[in-house]
Design a protein around this motif. Structure first.
Motif, PDB file in Angstrom:
ATOM      1  N   LEU A 628      10.803  25.789  26.417  1.00 34.69           N
ATOM      2  CA  LEU A 628      10.815  24.785  25.779  1.00 34.69           C
ATOM      3  C   LEU A 628       9.542  24.006  25.855  1.00 34.69           C
ATOM      4  CD1 LEU A 628      12.126  22.438  23.951  1.00 34.69           C
ATOM      5  CD2 LEU A 628      12.942  21.660  26.337  1.00 34.69           C
ATOM      6  N   GLU A 629       8.737  23.950  24.653  1.00 34.25           N
ATOM      7  CA  GLU A 629       7.476  23.279  24.592  1.00 34.25           C
ATOM      8  C   GLU A 629       7.377  21.900  23.983  1.00 34.25           C
ATOM      9  OE1 GLU A 629       3.095  24.207  22.411  1.00 34.25           O
ATOM     10  OE2 GLU A 629       4.556  25.694  22.834  1.00 34.25           O
ATOM     11  N   LEU A 651      19.705  18.554  19.014  1.00 33.86           N
ATOM     12  CA  LEU A 651      18.888  19.339  18.386  1.00 33.86           C
ATOM     13  C   LEU A 651      18.235  20.644  18.960  1.00 33.86           C
ATOM     14  CD1 LEU A 651      17.005  16.907  16.049  1.00 33.86           C
ATOM     15  CD2 LEU A 651      18.822  18.528  15.040  1.00 33.86           C
ATOM     16  N   VAL A 652      17.809  20.374  20.206  1.00 31.06           N
ATOM     17  CA  VAL A 652      17.234  21.373  21.341  1.00 31.06           C
ATOM     18  C   VAL A 652      18.561  22.431  21.556  1.00 31.06           C
ATOM     19  CG1 VAL A 652      16.311  21.920  23.511  1.00 31.06           C
ATOM     20  CG2 VAL A 652      15.416  19.976  21.790  1.00 31.06           C
ATOM     21  N   ASN A 653      19.618  21.659  22.054  1.00 38.38           N
ATOM     22  CA  ASN A 653      20.951  22.610  22.298  1.00 38.38           C
ATOM     23  C   ASN A 653      21.326  23.484  21.196  1.00 38.38           C
ATOM     24  OD1 ASN A 653      21.083  21.983  25.131  1.00 38.38           O
ATOM     25  ND2 ASN A 653      22.460  20.396  24.611  1.00 38.38           N
ATOM     26  N   ILE A 666      11.073  27.209  21.727  1.00 40.76           N
ATOM     27  CA  ILE A 666      11.630  25.879  20.905  1.00 40.76           C
ATOM     28  C   ILE A 666      10.376  24.853  21.090  1.00 40.76           C
ATOM     29  CG2 ILE A 666      13.441  24.087  20.687  1.00 40.76           C
ATOM     30  CD1 ILE A 666      15.299  26.144  22.141  1.00 40.76           C
ATOM     31  N   MET A 667       9.870  24.329  19.952  1.00 30.45           N
ATOM     32  CA  MET A 667       8.970  23.333  20.172  1.00 30.45           C
ATOM     33  C   MET A 667       9.339  21.927  19.597  1.00 30.45           C
ATOM     34  SD  MET A 667       5.989  25.770  18.350  1.00 30.45           S
ATOM     35  CE  MET A 667       7.088  26.330  17.311  1.00 30.45           C
ATOM     36  N   LEU A 668       8.894  20.881  20.412  1.00 26.69           N
ATOM     37  CA  LEU A 668       9.228  19.536  20.131  1.00 26.69           C
ATOM     38  C   LEU A 668       8.074  18.644  20.094  1.00 26.69           C
ATOM     39  CD1 LEU A 668      11.680  17.470  19.903  1.00 26.69           C
ATOM     40  CD2 LEU A 668      11.571  17.221  22.443  1.00 26.69           C
ATOM     41  N   ASP A 669       7.955  17.813  18.787  1.00 25.77           N
ATOM     42  CA  ASP A 669       6.837  17.250  18.554  1.00 25.77           C
ATOM     43  C   ASP A 669       7.094  16.058  18.056  1.00 25.77           C
ATOM     44  OD1 ASP A 669       4.036  16.539  18.399  1.00 25.77           O
ATOM     45  OD2 ASP A 669       3.711  18.068  16.608  1.00 25.77           O
ATOM     46  N   ASP A 683      12.181  26.184  16.024  1.00 26.31           N
ATOM     47  CA  ASP A 683      12.453  27.256  17.006  1.00 26.31           C
ATOM     48  C   ASP A 683      12.271  28.614  15.977  1.00 26.31           C
ATOM     49  OD1 ASP A 683      14.835  28.369  15.219  1.00 26.31           O
ATOM     50  OD2 ASP A 683      15.827  26.615  15.717  1.00 26.31           O
ATOM     51  N   ASP A 684      12.327  29.617  16.824  1.00 31.14           N
ATOM     52  CA  ASP A 684      12.017  31.063  16.041  1.00 31.14           C
ATOM     53  C   ASP A 684      13.045  31.630  15.989  1.00 31.14           C
ATOM     54  OD1 ASP A 684      12.271  31.264  18.865  1.00 31.14           O
ATOM     55  OD2 ASP A 684      10.312  32.586  19.070  1.00 31.14           O
ATOM     56  N   GLY A 685      14.182  31.112  15.811  1.00 29.94           N
ATOM     57  CA  GLY A 685      15.529  31.878  15.740  1.00 29.94           C
ATOM     58  C   GLY A 685      15.623  32.374  14.561  1.00 29.94           C
ATOM     59  N   PRO A 686      17.233  32.876  14.065  1.00 32.10           N
ATOM     60  CA  PRO A 686      17.459  33.604  12.642  1.00 32.10           C
ATOM     61  C   PRO A 686      17.080  32.649  11.487  1.00 32.10           C
ATOM     62  CG  PRO A 686      19.517  32.702  13.762  1.00 32.10           C
ATOM     63  CD  PRO A 686      18.290  32.585  14.926  1.00 32.10           C
TER      64      PRO A 686
END
Length: 760
Positions: A628-629, A651-653, A666-669, A683-686
């Motif tokens: 988590l970044e 959103l993160v979960n 997962i990146m939070l900005d 995120d880099d998910g599907p």
């Protein structure tokens, strides 16, 4: 006097002009001084009154927060758990199968969590009525953080003053104590402390004990957020003589406690005790003050906090003195100019010839200018003629306005008879102008009001300015055909011809009354709808969860009782049953959360972006291989912690739960924009195919089977509802390949919640 009369006419005219200028200047200066002084005092009354109401509301909110915290603690499961375990024969809670020590540690954890968010709280305690009010759980606020106290260090508090009202507490009432020093083992330990006592009852409704919140009184007042403007001061006083003053230009406020050495009473104590400044501005000790009283507790020894806002009188009168100086200077210059002008005019104006010319001209309207000499007398006559024409134009203009105004206008003499009425008046009541003129105004009223109208006229002789009638009550007029019409009436008095007259302006408010009735019906329907939603939420929270808990407990008992004969399949089936029960409970919880959004106000405190990032890291259950970044941009913002923490955590979960690999990023900005903040969760998910972008925000919608992803299908629906209620928005960007980005726009000033009725 005779010497003045013996002066030449020219000198007398000059003297008269100068005397008039002097008198005018003196009157103008005095009027300006008292007018400005009065207006400044009235403005100070409004300003300080508003400040007193604002700061007293902040103080009430601070006390209400303590009440809410104590009520929340008393409703925690650990509180009745301690009651059940402490009153059972074997010290075990039969309902939850937990012993007293376990419940004690759970409540200590809750106390520590609350103390970590309430810097003004110094101690939280759960005290039982048994054993001389023996402490059952106590957590102290220390330099190193909250610390639980156990064993022999727990004390009996029967001698404490705040526990001397058992009948008051047994009736379910709460109380604030007087402010005293904190005591441990009978010795002073800690700052002057305010205590709040919340009674706790067992299952039979008997008083079992109390939850007590100790707060550092000075720190509590500082946390109220008083922010007096420049020159103003805010004072908080107790019945015991303690006082604390806040000012914008001074160092942090300190408490003057009545038991401390060097303590001196507040100069405003006597004024506050007498009620000065409660309803209007009062002068006390060289200051203008407004005050308010907050009754915090109504036990036999009630605690009353008094708040006072004051500003020096010199600051209020400064503008009046400046106005007096300015008008005095202007008056002096005016007198000098009048003297110079009077000298020139008196030297050049042939008064006798002018008087003769005006006498010969005859009427003051329509001068025959050809009969006047072509000099200054002709100019004066021409000025008189122009004035006459102007007066005629003004009269015609006033008549045109009177005839064309859409509201009914009527003038009435002191005997209550109609003198004039405009066309709108005749159209409103159905009478002709001839029928109205000279008639008693009572014929336009219902009989009950007409009988009392002479008394209204007598009382209106003292009327000054415009008075609006029917602002909060229904006043009706009676038309010629006997029908009644709702009216808004404003009445003014004027003096003309040596007698009082009245002018009334009447407006037909039939359409307004119909609109108000329609609005009231819509509001009532909306209130009924909200009440039904509250009832549904209450049922979902209590009545639906109870059977689920029974199913979960029974399945556990079955597994224990049938352990010798269970097969792998039956064990899997029981596990699946309990899993479905837990899923149903989560679904109910999420459904309740979704229903309350926008209708119940969440308590929030402003935190920095750094604190928000740390909170998210603590709350997220991040798999070992997932990263988590959080962007450094978070350190530059400050925002209320709720509900933005809930939204970002969802959103993160969501990104973690739907990721298709054990490792991921997962990146939070965040970026501050015009009007708000733009948060992104990437995120880099599907990824999510575009055809599902709208569906994912709907209730109970998931893109994968429920058995693959453990969730209620309400997470993104909750996020979107939070955003829409606050005036923001949530968007998703993904082309169906790798990666998804959620963008949340959150306004600087979110729309407030609209609470309704009971919350489940």
């Amino acid at each position: 006097m005779s010497s003045v009369l013996n002066l030449p006419l020219r000198s007398r005219l000059i003297l008269l002009a100068v005397a008039a200028a002097l008198i005018t200047g003196a009157v103008t200066s005095a009027a300006a001084y008292f007018l400005v002084r009065g207006s400044e005092f009235a403005a100070a009354d409004q300003r300080l009154g508003a400040a007193a109401r604002l700061h007293s509301a902040k103080l009430r909110a601070t006390l209400d927060l303590i009440r809410a915290d104590a009520a929340s603690i008393a409703a925690m499961p650990a509180v009745p758990g301690i009651i059940r375990s402490s009153t059972s024969a074997d010290g075990t809670d039969a309902q939850e199968r937990s012993d007293f020590a376990l419940w004690q540690r759970r409540l200590e954890t809750i106390f520590a969590a609350i103390l970590s968010t309430r810097p003004a709280y110094t101690q939280l305690r759960y005290i039982g009525i048994a054993d001389n009010w023996k402490e059952l759980v106590r957590v102290n606020q220390g330099a190193e953080g909250p610390t639980a106290v156990r064993g022999d260090a727990l004390q009996s508090k029967a001698a404490e003053p705040y526990l001397q009202h058992p009948d008051f507490l047994a009736a379910g009432r709460t109380l604030f104590s007087q402010v005293t020093y904190n005591r441990e083992q009978g010795r002073r330990d800690g700052p002057p402390t305010l205590r709040f006592v919340q009674p706790v009852f067992d299952a039979q409704g008997q008083l079992f004990g109390v939850v007590v919140i100790n707060a550092d009184f000075a720190e509590l007042l500082r946390s109220a957020g008083f922010d007096p403007t420049e020159g103003n001061r805010v004072h908080v006083l107790t019945d015991s003589g303690d006082h604390m003053s806040f000012r914008a230009e001074a160092a942090p406020a300190t408490l003057q406690f009545h038991e401390d050495a060097g303590w001196a009473p507040s100069p405003f104590a006597a004024a506050v005790a007498s009620g000065a400044g409660r309803t209007e501005l009062a002068r006390v000790a060289g200051s203008a003050v407004r005050s308010a009283s907050i009754v915090a507790s109504r036990a036999e020894a009630p605690l009353t906090l008094n708040l006072l806002v004051e500003t020096p009188l010199t600051a209020i009168h400064a503008a009046a003195r400046a106005a007096l100086l300015r008008t005095a200077v202007v008056s002096a210059v005016l007198v000098l100019l009048v003297w110079v002008v009077a000298q020139n005019v008196a030297a050049r104006l042939p008064i006798a010839r002018l008087a003769a010319a005006l006498r010969d001209a005859g009427s003051a309207v329509g001068f025959d200018l050809t009969s006047l000499p072509d000099d200054e007398t002709r100019e004066v006559a021409l000025a008189f003629s122009r004035m006459s024409n102007d007066l005629l134009c003004q009269t015609l203009r006033a008549g045109a306005v009177f005839e064309s105004v859409p509201d009914g206008v009527v003038t009435i003499d002191a005997d209550g008879r109609i003198e004039s009425a405009n066309p709108a008046m005749t159209q409103l009541f159905g009478y002709s102008e001839a029928e109205l003129i000279g008639a008693p105004v009572g014929m336009l009223m219902p009989d009950a009001i007409a009988a009392r109208h002479p008394g209204f006229v007598d009382g209106a002789t003292e009327l000054s300015g415009r008075q609006v009638m029917a602002a909060n009550r229904d006043i009706r007029g009676r038309r010629k055909d006997g029908s009644l019409v709702p009216l808004e009436i404003s009445v003014s008095r004027f003096h003309f011809g040596g007698a009082n007259h009245f002018v009334g302006v009447l407006r037909d408010i039939t359409e307004r009354r119909e609109a108000e009735a329609e609005t009231a019906a819509l509001v009532a329907a909306l209130r009924r709808s909200n009440e039904e939603l509250d009832k549904y939420a209450f049922v979902a929270s209590h009545d639906l969860k109870a059977p689920l808990r029974v199913i979960d407990n029974v399945s556990s008992w079955l597994e224990e009782d049938l352990e010798p004969v269970l097969t792998d399949d039956t064990r899997d089936s029981l596990a699946m049953l309990r899993n479905r029960v837990r899923r149903m409970e989560r679904l109910l919880d999420d459904l309740l959360i979704h229903s309350r959004i926008g209708r119940t106000e969440e308590r929030a405190v402003r935190i920095s972006g750094t604190e928000l990032a740390e909170t998210l890291r603590d709350l997220v259950d991040l798999p070992p291989a997932m990263e988590l970044e959080i962007s450094p941009q978070f350190s530059g913002i400050e925002i209320p912690n709720m509900p933005i923490t809930t939204i970002l955590l969802n959103l993160v979960n969501n990104a973690i739960k739907h990721h298709d690999r054990p490792d991921g990023r997962i990146m939070l900005d965040v970026n501050e924009t015009v009007g708000g903040y733009e948060f992104t969760v990437t995120d880099d998910g599907p990824g999510i195919p575009p055809r599902y972008h709208a569906r994912i925000f709907e209730m109970f919608q998931t893109l994968r089977p429920r058995d693959e992803v453990d969730g209620s299908g309400l997470g993104l629906a909750i996020v979107r509802k939070h955003a829409e209620v606050a005036g923001g928005r949530i968007e998703v960007a993904s082309d169906g390949g790798r990666g998804t980005r959620f963008t949340l726009f959150w306004p600087h000033d979110p729309a407030p919640a609209l609470p309704t009725g009971r919350a489940a």
